[in-house]
Design an enzyme around this catalytic site. Structure first.
Site: not given
Length: 261
Positions: A81, A102
């Site tokens: 990110g 994830d």
């Protein structure tokens, strides 16, 4: 509106969606200088997948390698990110890749835990189902309401979710959640109490270090799953609200057509 393939769109609710065939053609023809597949955050995502796969390979017989590889894969989640924002390489593909990685990584570990703790298998299966369903519903509710990111939640929708998606809170909660599952995994391999390895350490000496880590991270895991429940419920309400709005609009349009006829 121009009829150029690059701008062909169709309306779906409040979102302009590129035609699927046009999107495939654009992805096929992308240049090296603007290749979304090769964006740095996405390369980090691919590295996470490889590390997670290697971790799964060692999971049944080499806990040290498994744990190190799993933790590195999870830690890299904190960097993609930042890389996307720093390099101006945020992408829808990257956001979905990150979420899918994830979910699949955590699910793979939970699948192992169902065999390691068969008496808790139903509980682990519930956590897998809750994790997938809440994130899938939340992602879809974000798309149909035109949100640029599933992490952008307005406080008037849910103050709890808005607080959860604060970057610092998100990192702490997700890290604590993963560490709890890792602790459960290591409890099957580490059986030496701290008192035997460190000497007299008070009442905690009766426990192994994975057991202590599980006690510390357990409440964080519980909080994470409460968040999943809230996220599932709020996303369901949003999708139902969109359905109601679309049905009301369809009835209004039908009434206008009937009136004109």
């Amino acid at each position: 509106m121009s009829s150029s393939p690059a701008v062909l769109t169709r309306r779906r609710g409040s979102i302009d969606v590129v035609d699927a065939k046009v999107a495939v053609d654009l992805a096929t023809a992308q240049t090296y200088s603007e290749n979304v597949f090769l964006f740095v955050p996405n390369l980090i995502g691919y590295a996470r997948i490889i590390l997670a796969a290697l971790s799964l390979h060692y999971m049944t017989y080499h806990p040290k390698y498994c744990t190190v590889l799993y933790c590195i894969s999870c830690l890299l989640d904190a960097f993609d990110g930042h890389a996307a924002r720093a390099l101006g390489q945020s992408s829808k593909f990257g956001a979905v890749l990150d979420m899918v990685t994830d979910r699949c990584t955590t699910t793979s570990l939970l699948c192992y835990l169902t065999s390691a703790y068969p008496e808790w298998a139903l509980g682990f299966q519930f956590l897998i189902a809750l994790d997938f369903s809440s994130h899938y519903m939340h992602m879809n509710s974000s798309l149909v309401t035109g949100s640029k990111s599933h992490k952008q939640v307005q406080s008037d929708v849910s103050r709890l979710l808005r607080a959860y998606y604060n970057p610092t809170t998100l990192f702490i909660v997700c890290a604590g959640n993963e560490l709890f599952y890792i602790a459960l995994y290591l409890m099957k391999w580490v059986h030496t109490p701290l008192s035997e390895s460190l000497g007299p350490v008070g009442f905690v000496g009766a426990y192994t270090w994975p057991e202590l880590m599980a006690w510390v991270c357990g409440p964080i895991c519980a909080y994470k799953n409460v968040i999943n429940l809230v996220q599932l419920w709020k996303a369901s309400k949003i999708l139902v609200g969109v359905d109601l709005a679309e049905r009301a609009k369809a009835r209004e349009e039908e009434a206008l057509r009937t009136k004109r006829d």
